[in-house]
Design an enzyme around this catalytic site. Structure first.
Site, PDB file in Angstrom:
ATOM      1  CD  GLU A 160      -6.286   4.218  -0.406  1.00 41.54           C
ATOM      2  OE1 GLU A 160      -6.152   5.318   0.159  1.00 41.54           O
ATOM      3  OE2 GLU A 160      -5.585   3.233  -0.130  1.00 41.54           O
ATOM      4  CG  ASN A 175      -1.969   1.075   1.154  1.00 39.44           C
ATOM      5  OD1 ASN A 175      -2.859   0.987   0.308  1.00 39.44           O
ATOM      6  ND2 ASN A 175      -1.864   2.110   1.968  1.00 39.44           N
ATOM      7  CD  GLU A 176      -1.403   5.780   0.051  1.00 44.38           C
ATOM      8  OE1 GLU A 176      -0.994   6.098   1.183  1.00 44.38           O
ATOM      9  OE2 GLU A 176      -2.353   6.348  -0.508  1.00 44.38           O
ATOM     10  CD  GLU A 198      -6.690   5.453   8.174  1.00 40.56           C
ATOM     11  OE1 GLU A 198      -5.940   6.151   7.470  1.00 40.56           O
ATOM     12  OE2 GLU A 198      -7.088   4.322   7.849  1.00 40.56           O
ATOM     13  CE  LYS A 199     -11.413   7.126  17.769  1.00 40.95           C
ATOM     14  NZ  LYS A 199      -9.982   6.813  17.612  1.00 40.95           N
ATOM     15  CG  PHE A 200     -12.886  11.245  14.011  1.00 40.03           C
ATOM     16  CD1 PHE A 200     -14.205  11.157  14.432  1.00 40.03           C
ATOM     17  CD2 PHE A 200     -11.885  11.234  14.967  1.00 40.03           C
ATOM     18  CE1 PHE A 200     -14.530  11.084  15.779  1.00 40.03           C
ATOM     19  CE2 PHE A 200     -12.193  11.161  16.321  1.00 40.03           C
ATOM     20  CZ  PHE A 200     -13.514  11.082  16.734  1.00 40.03           C
TER      21      PHE A 200
HETATM   22  C1  GAL Z   1      -4.280   6.486   2.233  1.00 42.67           C
HETATM   23  C2  GAL Z   1      -4.038   5.059   2.692  1.00 42.67           C
HETATM   24  C3  GAL Z   1      -5.301   4.440   3.269  1.00 42.67           C
HETATM   25  C4  GAL Z   1      -5.938   5.376   4.252  1.00 42.67           C
HETATM   26  C5  GAL Z   1      -6.201   6.703   3.562  1.00 42.67           C
HETATM   27  C6  GAL Z   1      -6.885   7.717   4.448  1.00 42.67           C
HETATM   28  O1  GAL Z   1      -3.097   7.173   2.061  1.00 42.67           O
HETATM   29  O2  GAL Z   1      -3.600   4.280   1.620  1.00 42.67           O
HETATM   30  O3  GAL Z   1      -4.985   3.211   3.876  1.00 42.67           O
HETATM   31  O4  GAL Z   1      -5.105   5.552   5.337  1.00 42.67           O
HETATM   32  O5  GAL Z   1      -4.986   7.249   3.155  1.00 42.67           O
HETATM   33  O6  GAL Z   1      -7.128   8.911   3.745  1.00 42.67           O
END
Ligand code: GAL
Length: 686
Positions: A329, A171-172, A377-379
């Protein structure tokens, strides 16, 4: 007025010529729609509801397991893949396809404990702890071996699963820990340098180590550019950035090769962060993935953040060499990691999504499917928010699913660009190292300014590497290409000599790939091409501006330009270079090379650009439309789809004849695009 056929100079890439219209992803008859799905955060009875609601929303592709290594391999060599099997089966039963992740961006605690040397170390020497994600050193053999094992296990277990259509590797890459400065990395860096330079004497030469007495005798003396009392040798820093990008690439290749070998029928991607990742040189990665995918998040507080979105989408399409790509995403609403996480206004998410499609995406995915109840990341917004289905977000998500279904015939068609803009990661790195003539020099500021001027002129942009084939573009823009290699310089020379039009902004052509000044007066690599020398840089004070051409304003930069063949187009009215050239142009061969020596304000830049576009013969058929109306076409083999995205607060009428794909309405000569709305027209020749 927008044209009904693509402009004659529009570029058809080599790939377009060679390939039949490919649609992506395979086995999907619609534009891909979905998001990151993290079922491991929920009890299994919620999974049934997930799948039911996914169907309701029109979801057809989800990314699964991105951060689930600790659950898939709870202890070293002990696997628990059964739960993942149940997830895949439920999705398959519902007709939802899977983009299965390799979970290697989130190493489990046992790996960190068993192999402490796999932890990343910052340039200050801090060993990063466990408790978040991305806690690994990309050069660590233990990390790589463990990553290879879990990837192999996933591929052998699920490689033939009927739901699997794509591998989402990691991921990234480089997102959170772009570089590691540990001893293992130091050793790998030395081997990388040995490969690049052959012997230490050549490295000493390339790095200019006579400066500050840094001369090395043996490879072992060389370290990563760790925190030092003063700026570390810039050539060393640049090589370390190249090395770090390559180390991540090596990790990707390791996983990809296992997947290709075990599941040759399943394409492999990894999610890029096109314009927002400085640390990874994606031109070197683009050819390594089977499908280009990208993550994009708005700068929430910027009112015009849709321009940055368009730029990211165009760079992604360019990395894909014009082929369809996947938006892996973005967000339905607010993110959680910016200083002020402004939510999206009504209609904004739809405009965002359809802009990505307009600019070549054949899939729209979100982070994430269901909003988390716990964790960091709940928000963060989600397709299914904490409030469930009785929310505007959910209504918008189901509407978008229906919109994308209505656009299915657009898949595989291509976006044609009017002009090219040079984009280069090493130049970005080098421009922003320490001790430049001004701290106000910013690579993204310059690229963004030129891109925005072109966007406001409703022109299509391809991004190109400095040594790419430029023939076919009537105009190539070169924003602050501070680091210009000999290959790039000769490419730009050849392009102009053959009749191309080039627009170069200040602080370009100054150094080579080692951050060594090109011989002679600035700008050494482009002096002959631009027909001028720059005798001295005159950075401006904070907030200071200079007049240009009797009405325009420049800021940040002024310089003493001495024409040597170039003709003066505009001069400085005041400031350190009053009366001297500010904008020039130089005929060279059959082409023309323009130079802008200050940071012109937006109206000034638009004015200069207008003249350059006229000279280059670039048509601007949508010139009459308001700047906030985005007009993009996707075309293929006689079919033409016009996307009109209205970022303004009032409806706008746009000439169009054909069928509005989102409503089914017939359009006879005109489309009315509602305030904050989108219209997509299958055009008919008039
Ligand atoms: C991205 C990441 C995701 C999530 C998202 C939140 O950079 O790949 O897993 O964290 O940001 O905006």
């Amino acid at each position: 007025m927008p044209p009904t056929t693509p402009p004659p100079h529009a570029v058809l890439t080599e790939i377009e010529r060679r390939h039949a219209r490919p649609v992506w992803p395979p086995r999907l008859d619609r534009i891909a729609y979905g998001g990151d799905y993290n079922p491991e955060q929920w009890p299994e009875d919620v999974w049934d509801e997930d799948v039911r609601l996914m169907r309701e929303a029109g979801v057809n592709l989800v990314s699964v397991g991105v951060f689930s290594w600790a659950l898939l391999e709870p202890a070293e060599g002990e696997y628990d893949l059964a739960w993942m099997g149940r997830v895949l089966q439920r999705l398959h039963d519902a007709g939802i396809l899977v983009d299965l992740a390799t979970p290697t961006a989130s190493p489990p605690v046992w790996l960190t404990r068993a192999y402490p040397r796999s932890r990343p170390v910052t340039r200050e020497g801090h060993v990063l702890g466990f408790g978040a994600r991305q806690a690994f050193c990309p050069s660590s053999p233990e990390y790589r071996q463990a990553a290879a094992r879990i990837v192999e296990r996933l591929a052998t277990t699920f490689g033939d699963h009927p739901a699997l259509v794509l591998w989402h590797v990691h991921n990234e890459y480089g997102g959170k820990v772009p570089a590691c400065y540990c001893d293992v990395s130091a050793e790998a860096f030395r081997r990388w340098l040995e490969e690049r330079y052959g012997d230490v004497a050549t490295l000493n030469d390339a790095w200019g180590t006579t400066f500050w007495g840094q001369r090395y005798r043996v490879w072992d003396e060389i370290e990563p550019p760790r925190l030092a009392p003063a700026p570390v040798n810039p050539a060393q820093q640049l090589d370390f950035m190249r090395f770090s990008s390559d180390e991540h690439l090596a990790c990707f290749r390791l996983e990809r090769d296992i997947l290709h070998q075990l599941t040759p029928h399943v394409p492999v991607t990894t999610n890029f962060m096109a314009t927002s990742c400085k640390d990874v040189d994606y031109w070197r990665w683009a050819g390594e993935v089977d499908v280009i995918s990208n993550d994009h998040y708005l700068e929430a507080e910027r009112p015009d953040n849709h321009v940055g979105l368009a730029m990211a989408a165009d760079l992604t399409r360019s990395l894909a060499a014009g082929q369809p790509w996947l938006l892996m995403e973005h967000s339905t609403g607010a993110v959680n990691w910016q200083p002020r996480n402004v939510a999206k206004a009504p209609g904004e998410m739809r405009r965002n999504s359809l802009t990505h499609v307009a600019r070549g995406a054949d899939g729209v995915l979100f982070f994430q499917w269901r909003a988390s109840r716990f964790g960091a990341e709940k928000f963060h917004s989600a397709m299914l928010p904490h409030g469930g289905t009785a929310t505007r977000t959910w209504r918008d998500v189901t509407q978008l699913g229906a919109d994308l279904a209505a656009l299915q015939e657009v898949r595989g068609s291509r976006v044609r660009a009017d002009v090219a803009v040079v984009w280069d990661w090493p130049s970005w790195w080098a421009l922003e190292l320490e001790w430049r003539p001004s701290c106000d020099l910013s690579y993204l500021d310059r690229v963004g300014a030129f891109y925005e001027a072109l966007w406001r002129a409703h022109l299509g942009v391809d991004f190109v590497a400095p040594d790419a084939d430029l023939q076919g573009y009537p105009l190539v823009v070169v924003p602050s290409l501070y680091l210009t290699t000999a290959a790039a310089a000769s490419n730009l020379h050849a392009y102009v000599a053959a009749g191309g039009h080039l627009l170069v902004s200040f602080f370009s052509g100054i150094v080579d790939e080692h951050d060594t000044i090109h011989p002679g007066a600035h700008p050494g690599a482009l002096r002959d091409l631009l027909g001028l020398t720059v005798e001295e840089f005159h950075p401006l004070r904070q907030g200071e501006t200079v007049g240009v051409g009797g009405g325009l304003r420049g800021s940040v930069w002024s310089e003493a330009v001495v024409p040597d063949g170039a003709e003066v187009v505009l001069s400085y009215d005041d400031g350190p270079d009053a009366g001297e050239p500010a904008v020039t142009r130089h005929r060279r061969g059959r082409g023309l090379a323009w130079y802008v020596s200050t940071r012109l304000d937006p109206p000034g830049l638009a004015g200069v650009l207008d003249a350059v576009l006229d000279e280059a013969g670039v048509e601007r058929p949508a010139a009459g439309l308001p700047a906030h109306v985005e007009v993009v076409r996707r075309v293929w083999d006689g079919a033409s789809y016009l996307f009109v995205i209205n970022h303004g607060g009032a409806a706008v009428a746009v000439p169009a004849t054909g069928t509005d794909l989102l409503t089914g309405a017939r359009l006879d000569g005109q489309a009315s695009v509602p305030a904050a709305g989108v219209v997509v027209v299958r055009e008919e020749p008039q």
